[in-house]
Write a protein that holds these residues in place. Structure first.
Motif, mmCIF file in Angstrom:
data_model
loop_
_atom_site.group_PDB
_atom_site.id
_atom_site.type_symbol
_atom_site.label_atom_id
_atom_site.label_comp_id
_atom_site.label_asym_id
_atom_site.label_seq_id
_atom_site.Cartn_x
_atom_site.Cartn_y
_atom_site.Cartn_z
ATOM 1 N N LEU A 44 37.755 42.024 40.241
ATOM 2 C CA LEU A 44 38.163 41.767 41.622
ATOM 3 C C LEU A 44 39.637 42.090 41.835
ATOM 4 O O LEU A 44 40.017 42.700 42.842
ATOM 5 C CB LEU A 44 37.896 40.307 41.978
ATOM 6 N N ASP A 45 40.464 41.677 40.888
ATOM 7 C CA ASP A 45 41.902 41.924 41.003
ATOM 8 C C ASP A 45 42.193 43.420 40.990
ATOM 9 O O ASP A 45 42.989 43.921 41.804
ATOM 10 C CB ASP A 45 42.622 41.224 39.851
ATOM 11 N N ALA A 46 41.549 44.149 40.074
ATOM 12 C CA ALA A 46 41.783 45.590 39.984
ATOM 13 C C ALA A 46 41.365 46.302 41.275
ATOM 14 O O ALA A 46 42.077 47.176 41.780
ATOM 15 C CB ALA A 46 41.022 46.166 38.788
ATOM 16 N N ALA A 47 40.207 45.918 41.814
ATOM 17 C CA ALA A 47 39.732 46.550 43.046
ATOM 18 C C ALA A 47 40.627 46.193 44.223
ATOM 19 O O ALA A 47 40.926 47.046 45.078
ATOM 20 C CB ALA A 47 38.297 46.117 43.325
ATOM 21 N N SER A 48 41.067 44.950 44.287
ATOM 22 C CA SER A 48 41.944 44.514 45.380
ATOM 23 C C SER A 48 43.267 45.260 45.349
ATOM 24 O O SER A 48 43.775 45.701 46.392
ATOM 25 C CB SER A 48 42.178 43.006 45.286
ATOM 26 N N ILE B 90 40.287 39.732 49.084
ATOM 27 C CA ILE B 90 38.964 39.496 48.513
ATOM 28 C C ILE B 90 38.145 38.654 49.485
ATOM 29 O O ILE B 90 38.260 37.426 49.541
ATOM 30 C CB ILE B 90 39.074 38.807 47.144
ATOM 31 N N THR B 91 37.345 39.330 50.275
ATOM 32 C CA THR B 91 36.416 38.687 51.191
ATOM 33 C C THR B 91 35.028 38.680 50.556
ATOM 34 O O THR B 91 34.806 39.260 49.498
ATOM 35 C CB THR B 91 36.353 39.449 52.516
ATOM 36 N N ARG B 92 34.084 38.042 51.228
ATOM 37 C CA ARG B 92 32.722 38.029 50.677
ATOM 38 C C ARG B 92 32.128 39.435 50.603
ATOM 39 O O ARG B 92 31.551 39.806 49.583
ATOM 40 C CB ARG B 92 31.837 37.095 51.535
ATOM 41 N N PRO B 93 32.228 40.266 51.672
ATOM 42 C CA PRO B 93 31.714 41.640 51.551
ATOM 43 C C PRO B 93 32.421 42.432 50.449
ATOM 44 O O PRO B 93 31.787 43.237 49.753
ATOM 45 C CB PRO B 93 31.984 42.241 52.937
ATOM 46 N N PHE B 94 33.726 42.219 50.318
ATOM 47 C CA PHE B 94 34.475 42.909 49.262
ATOM 48 C C PHE B 94 33.940 42.500 47.896
ATOM 49 O O PHE B 94 33.705 43.343 47.024
ATOM 50 C CB PHE B 94 35.957 42.572 49.387
ATOM 51 N N ALA B 95 33.751 41.192 47.698
ATOM 52 C CA ALA B 95 33.237 40.701 46.423
ATOM 53 C C ALA B 95 31.839 41.246 46.156
ATOM 54 O O ALA B 95 31.507 41.620 45.020
ATOM 55 C CB ALA B 95 33.216 39.177 46.420
ATOM 56 N N ALA B 96 31.012 41.307 47.201
ATOM 57 C CA ALA B 96 29.660 41.838 47.042
ATOM 58 C C ALA B 96 29.700 43.285 46.575
ATOM 59 O O ALA B 96 28.928 43.701 45.707
ATOM 60 C CB ALA B 96 28.899 41.720 48.361
ATOM 61 N N ALA B 97 30.607 44.055 47.151
ATOM 62 C CA ALA B 97 30.716 45.466 46.770
ATOM 63 C C ALA B 97 31.192 45.617 45.332
ATOM 64 O O ALA B 97 30.730 46.496 44.603
ATOM 65 C CB ALA B 97 31.662 46.184 47.729
ATOM 66 N N VAL B 98 32.122 44.772 44.911
ATOM 67 C CA VAL B 98 32.602 44.831 43.530
ATOM 68 C C VAL B 98 31.480 44.487 42.559
ATOM 69 O O VAL B 98 31.291 45.144 41.532
ATOM 70 C CB VAL B 98 33.800 43.881 43.321
ATOM 71 N N ASP C 65 46.240 32.535 39.391
ATOM 72 C CA ASP C 65 47.201 33.100 38.456
ATOM 73 C C ASP C 65 47.588 34.524 38.837
ATOM 74 O O ASP C 65 48.657 35.009 38.459
ATOM 75 C CB ASP C 65 46.628 33.104 37.035
ATOM 76 N N ARG C 66 46.732 35.177 39.590
ATOM 77 C CA ARG C 66 46.985 36.556 40.025
ATOM 78 C C ARG C 66 47.393 36.617 41.496
ATOM 79 O O ARG C 66 47.311 37.672 42.118
ATOM 80 C CB ARG C 66 45.736 37.397 39.775
ATOM 81 N N GLN C 67 47.823 35.465 42.025
ATOM 82 C CA GLN C 67 48.234 35.365 43.418
ATOM 83 C C GLN C 67 47.120 35.764 44.385
ATOM 84 O O GLN C 67 47.356 36.361 45.440
ATOM 85 C CB GLN C 67 49.485 36.217 43.693
ATOM 86 N N LEU C 68 45.886 35.418 44.034
ATOM 87 C CA LEU C 68 44.731 35.678 44.874
ATOM 88 C C LEU C 68 44.153 34.343 45.319
ATOM 89 O O LEU C 68 43.995 33.433 44.505
ATOM 90 C CB LEU C 68 43.673 36.481 44.114
ATOM 91 N N ALA C 69 43.843 34.219 46.603
ATOM 92 C CA ALA C 69 43.334 32.954 47.118
ATOM 93 C C ALA C 69 42.199 33.202 48.106
ATOM 94 O O ALA C 69 42.334 32.976 49.318
ATOM 95 C CB ALA C 69 44.456 32.166 47.789
ATOM 96 N N PRO C 70 41.043 33.656 47.627
ATOM 97 C CA PRO C 70 39.914 33.864 48.536
ATOM 98 C C PRO C 70 39.402 32.541 49.087
ATOM 99 O O PRO C 70 39.632 31.474 48.521
ATOM 100 C CB PRO C 70 38.865 34.530 47.638
ATOM 101 N N LYS C 71 38.684 32.616 50.178
ATOM 102 C CA LYS C 71 38.146 31.418 50.816
ATOM 103 C C LYS C 71 37.079 30.769 49.941
ATOM 104 O O LYS C 71 36.456 31.435 49.103
ATOM 105 C CB LYS C 71 37.563 31.777 52.184
#
Length: 226
Positions: free
Chosen positions: A199-203, A210-218, A168-174
């Protein structure tokens, strides 16, 4: 079959039937909502943990029945006659366990609604036997009310929810990112919504995918390296 992914997001509020994703954890409760107005005794209780979808189902019923929705903590005696002119949904009834006035109001509302042939929906996070209602007459009426549980979502539903909310936020992580999030998030709709918002705000702020390391940091509330 319609899907249930309707939640309060900055971009959209969807609490109607078409936005309801049906899964084993909520199918019985949805079935009871859809049997209205044939509820036993004209009333129904929905129970389940916070974020499981009770409010969504309450709004589905209100849209169908024209019911008024009110929080139990907001009940005061003088409003009973006006409230009883429509069907009524009272949310978070356990919140008035220590409020004698609100319990008395709910007791009189319950009786007037049923006497007028109108219906009553009540919600709470625990089983009715654990609501700690101290007014005996109200407690006995609640214990005698048909109850349906909305259980916490399983991994399959949470995974579908994350994909939908991110989409819905045009995000498509793996897929590996979805699996990573599932292993580390609280098991509730509310937690999924909060996580996607973060995640959306940080991206957006960092202009990064939104990669795995990015998600981990969030999740760790740190600044991502990638």
């Amino acid at each position: 079959m319609p899907q249930q992914l309707g939640f309060d997001l900055p971009s959209r509020t969807a609490l109607d039937r078409d936005a309801f994703f049906v899964a084993p954890c909520n199918a019985v409760a949805l079935g009871m909502i859809e049997t209205w107005p044939n509820w036993p005794g004209g009333k129904l209780i929905l129970t389940g943990p916070q974020g499981a979808g009770k409010t969504h189902l309450t709004h589905v019923w209100a849209q169908t029945s024209g019911a008024t929705i009110i929080s139990a903590a907001d009940l005061v005696g003088g409003m009973v006659p006006e409230l009883a002119q429509n069907h009524v949904a009272v949310e978070d009834v356990p919140d008035i366990a220590g409020n004698v006035d609100a319990q008395n109001t709910l007791f009189h509302l319950h009786n007037l609604l049923l006497a007028e042939g109108r219906n009553l929906l009540l919600t709470g996070t625990k089983a009715v036997t654990d609501w700690s209602i101290t007014l005996p007459d109200l407690d006995s009426r609640l214990r005698g009310t048909t109850a349906a549980a909305v259980d916490a979502p399983d991994d399959t539903l949470l995974s579908a929810l994350l994909v939908k909310l991110l989409g819905d936020r045009q995000l498509a992580p793996k897929p590996e990112v979805i699996s990573y999030l599932l292993d580390r998030m609280d098991r509730s709709f509310a937690a999924a919504i909060d996580l996607v918002e973060r995640l959306d705000a940080a991206s957006l702020a960092q202009q990064k995918p939104i990669t795995r390391p990015f998600a981990a940091a969030v999740l760790d509330k740190d600044t991502p390296d990638t």
